[in-house]
Motif scaffolding. Sequence first.
Motif, PDB file in Angstrom:
ATOM      1  N   GLY A   1       0.803  -1.224   0.000  1.00 27.62           N
ATOM      2  CA  GLY A   1       0.000   0.000   0.000  1.00 27.62           C
ATOM      3  C   GLY A   1       0.827   1.261   0.000  1.00 27.62           C
ATOM      4  N   GLU A   2       0.179   2.349   0.405  1.00 25.68           N
ATOM      5  CA  GLU A   2       0.864   3.633   0.519  1.00 25.68           C
ATOM      6  C   GLU A   2       1.192   3.882   1.977  1.00 25.68           C
ATOM      7  N   GLU A   3       2.478   4.047   2.270  1.00 20.03           N
ATOM      8  CA  GLU A   3       2.935   4.151   3.646  1.00 20.03           C
ATOM      9  C   GLU A   3       3.098   5.612   4.060  1.00 20.03           C
ATOM     10  N   ARG A   4       2.976   5.839   5.355  1.00 22.18           N
ATOM     11  CA  ARG A   4       3.275   7.159   5.911  1.00 22.18           C
ATOM     12  C   ARG A   4       4.743   7.139   6.324  1.00 22.18           C
ATOM     13  N   VAL A   5       5.541   8.013   5.734  1.00 19.80           N
ATOM     14  CA  VAL A   5       6.985   8.031   5.997  1.00 19.80           C
ATOM     15  C   VAL A   5       7.335   9.271   6.794  1.00 19.80           C
ATOM     16  N   ARG A   6       8.010   9.069   7.905  1.00 16.67           N
ATOM     17  CA  ARG A   6       8.482  10.178   8.739  1.00 16.67           C
ATOM     18  C   ARG A   6       9.999  10.079   8.841  1.00 16.67           C
ATOM     19  N   THR A   7      10.701  11.089   8.350  1.00 12.71           N
ATOM     20  CA  THR A   7      12.160  11.119   8.447  1.00 12.71           C
ATOM     21  C   THR A   7      12.588  12.336   9.248  1.00 12.71           C
TER      22      THR A   7
ATOM     23  N   ARG B   1      14.176   8.980  20.094  1.00 15.02           N
ATOM     24  CA  ARG B   1      14.026  10.437  19.979  1.00 15.02           C
ATOM     25  C   ARG B   1      12.605  10.825  19.582  1.00 15.02           C
ATOM     26  N   HIS B   2      11.954  10.000  18.776  1.00 12.33           N
ATOM     27  CA  HIS B   2      10.603  10.332  18.332  1.00 12.33           C
ATOM     28  C   HIS B   2       9.592   9.272  18.769  1.00 12.33           C
ATOM     29  N   TRP B   3       9.856   8.669  19.913  1.00 11.48           N
ATOM     30  CA  TRP B   3       8.912   7.705  20.481  1.00 11.48           C
ATOM     31  C   TRP B   3       7.583   8.385  20.808  1.00 11.48           C
ATOM     32  N   ASP B   4       7.631   9.660  21.148  1.00 10.96           N
ATOM     33  CA  ASP B   4       6.389  10.391  21.423  1.00 10.96           C
ATOM     34  C   ASP B   4       5.470  10.378  20.201  1.00 10.96           C
ATOM     35  N   GLN B   5       6.039  10.617  19.022  1.00  4.85           N
ATOM     36  CA  GLN B   5       5.235  10.603  17.796  1.00  4.85           C
ATOM     37  C   GLN B   5       4.759   9.188  17.470  1.00  4.85           C
ATOM     38  N   ILE B   6       5.609   8.213  17.680  1.00  2.92           N
ATOM     39  CA  ILE B   6       5.223   6.822  17.413  1.00  2.92           C
ATOM     40  C   ILE B   6       4.036   6.432  18.290  1.00  2.92           C
ATOM     41  N   LEU B   7       4.055   6.837  19.560  1.00  4.17           N
ATOM     42  CA  LEU B   7       2.939   6.537  20.455  1.00  4.17           C
ATOM     43  C   LEU B   7       1.636   7.175  19.951  1.00  4.17           C
TER      44      LEU B   7
ATOM     45  N   GLY C   1      -3.679   5.949  16.943  1.00  5.34           N
ATOM     46  CA  GLY C   1      -4.637   6.258  15.890  1.00  5.34           C
ATOM     47  C   GLY C   1      -4.743   7.717  15.516  1.00  5.34           C
ATOM     48  N   HIS C   2      -3.725   8.503  15.886  1.00  2.00           N
ATOM     49  CA  HIS C   2      -3.743   9.933  15.574  1.00  2.00           C
ATOM     50  C   HIS C   2      -2.646  10.276  14.560  1.00  2.00           C
ATOM     51  N   GLY C   3      -2.539   9.492  13.529  1.00  2.00           N
ATOM     52  CA  GLY C   3      -1.500   9.697  12.530  1.00  2.00           C
ATOM     53  C   GLY C   3      -1.622  10.986  11.748  1.00  2.00           C
ATOM     54  N   ASP C   4      -2.773  11.656  11.865  1.00  2.00           N
ATOM     55  CA  ASP C   4      -2.956  12.941  11.186  1.00  2.00           C
ATOM     56  C   ASP C   4      -2.440  14.109  12.019  1.00  2.00           C
ATOM     57  N   ARG C   5      -1.849  13.804  13.164  1.00  2.00           N
ATOM     58  CA  ARG C   5      -1.342  14.847  14.057  1.00  2.00           C
ATOM     59  C   ARG C   5       0.153  14.709  14.275  1.00  2.00           C
ATOM     60  N   THR C   6       0.773  15.816  14.658  1.00  2.00           N
ATOM     61  CA  THR C   6       2.221  15.852  14.847  1.00  2.00           C
ATOM     62  C   THR C   6       2.533  16.429  16.224  1.00  2.00           C
ATOM     63  N   VAL C   7       3.451  15.784  16.925  1.00  2.00           N
ATOM     64  CA  VAL C   7       3.879  16.249  18.239  1.00  2.00           C
ATOM     65  C   VAL C   7       4.911  17.357  18.059  1.00  2.00           C
ATOM     66  N   VAL C   8       4.657  18.510  18.674  1.00  2.00           N
ATOM     67  CA  VAL C   8       5.602  19.623  18.598  1.00  2.00           C
ATOM     68  C   VAL C   8       5.725  20.284  19.967  1.00  2.00           C
ATOM     69  N   CYS C   9       6.828  20.979  20.141  1.00  2.00           N
ATOM     70  CA  CYS C   9       7.028  21.824  21.317  1.00  2.00           C
ATOM     71  C   CYS C   9       6.869  23.273  20.859  1.00  2.00           C
TER      72      CYS C   9
ATOM     73  N   LEU D   1      -0.695  18.671  17.268  1.00  2.00           N
ATOM     74  CA  LEU D   1      -1.483  19.493  16.353  1.00  2.00           C
ATOM     75  C   LEU D   1      -1.801  18.762  15.050  1.00  2.00           C
ATOM     76  N   ILE D   2      -2.849  19.219  14.379  1.00  2.00           N
ATOM     77  CA  ILE D   2      -3.107  18.755  13.018  1.00  2.00           C
ATOM     78  C   ILE D   2      -1.825  18.972  12.207  1.00  2.00           C
ATOM     79  N   ALA D   3      -1.473  17.994  11.401  1.00  2.00           N
ATOM     80  CA  ALA D   3      -0.163  17.980  10.749  1.00  2.00           C
ATOM     81  C   ALA D   3       0.157  19.267   9.995  1.00  2.00           C
ATOM     82  N   ARG D   4      -0.785  19.790   9.242  1.00  2.00           N
ATOM     83  CA  ARG D   4      -0.484  20.986   8.434  1.00  2.00           C
ATOM     84  C   ARG D   4      -0.177  22.199   9.318  1.00  2.00           C
ATOM     85  N   GLU D   5      -0.851  22.300  10.464  1.00  2.00           N
ATOM     86  CA  GLU D   5      -0.581  23.401  11.379  1.00  2.00           C
ATOM     87  C   GLU D   5       0.789  23.226  12.025  1.00  2.00           C
ATOM     88  N   ALA D   6       1.113  21.993  12.400  1.00  2.00           N
ATOM     89  CA  ALA D   6       2.427  21.721  12.982  1.00  2.00           C
ATOM     90  C   ALA D   6       3.529  22.020  11.977  1.00  2.00           C
TER      91      ALA D   6
END
Length: 363
Positions: free
Chosen positions: A295-301, A312-318, A323-331, A339-344
């Motif tokens: 399929g089409e994978e979500r890739v985070r580098t 380092r990015h275990w917070d995002q993996i959690l 089930g919140h793959g549309d969101r991004t963890v930011v400080c 936040l919603i990915a586009r806003e982050a």
Amino acid sequence: MTSSGHARTAAIAIGAATATVLGALLVGGSGEVSASPPPEPKVQDAFDSLGPAVHAAELSDGRTAHYSDTGNKDGKPVLFIGGTGTSARASHMTDFFRTTREDLGLRLISVERNGFGDTEFDENLGKADYAKDALQVLDKLGVDDVSVVAISGGGPYAAELAARAPERISQLHLAAALPPYGTKPAYCGLSDDALAAAVREQIKDPRKWWAFPDDSPVKSIPGFADTAYEEGARTYNQRGQQADPAPQVHEQKLYCGRPGPDLSKLDAPVYLYGGKKDTTVPPATLKTWQDALPGEERVRTYADSGHDVQYRHWDQILVDLAGHGDRTVVCKGDKTRVLIAREADRLVTKGKAELGSCAWAKK
């Protein structure tokens, strides 16, 4: 009355007044001392966790599987497959975000691999046997559908499991995970004896096996290094095997098998995580996984990570596992936001936020 008599009378009056005041402070109506005792010290009513316990389960062929199971039993089950040279307790190395994991309702299960930790070594077992063992443990725990997160050398085992039981995989997360596809590792041309000689000194000293570069973000996690060293000692010495390299050699030779299993029937969201500075599982391996996945994978580098991206990015993996793959963890400022990915992305691009929890900024 003489002047001396007046003085004595005044002294007696002052003394009586003082006694009256002290008496009012110290003596109640019954004449007993009534000063309040200091506050009662507080002692907790339940134990704090020291990390996941390791359990034993008898398998259908008479062997014993060892596994850990931590988190709310009603939580979302996640099979954690650690990197090469890890035991069933390796998930404890992610407990620096245990509060987040618990808040997200995630339950981590880890099944130990052949020859490590408590598990006896059998040179006849392969990756497919691990997949069968893991499924049996999940059955015993009453877990049907499961998310899978695999780290580093856990990648080939995750692929084997996904190929054997694709209908039971609800999500697949591969963090700096070695693919069983593409070019074989360079050591595959070595004999068993030569490979044993190459790894022997590393696995004898967990400080060498778990050595991270001086600039690794994990250096800022309190107690991380010592937890890693304890994990290494458990993996290679728990049964008194005194760092026998045979299980490690066996596992690394299993990684040489090509081609990897057929993943064409996997119909689950897949997330790939890679560190751009990773020299152990280089960023190019992400494309290798993509070629093998249907399929089409979500890739985070991540430019800030090497072969420590999974920590380092275990917070995002959690967050993704929950089930919140549309969101991004930011400080943002001094507050962690999801936040919603586009806003982050907008905030990170403008330099108004950084990826990951604010905990990483508190070094």
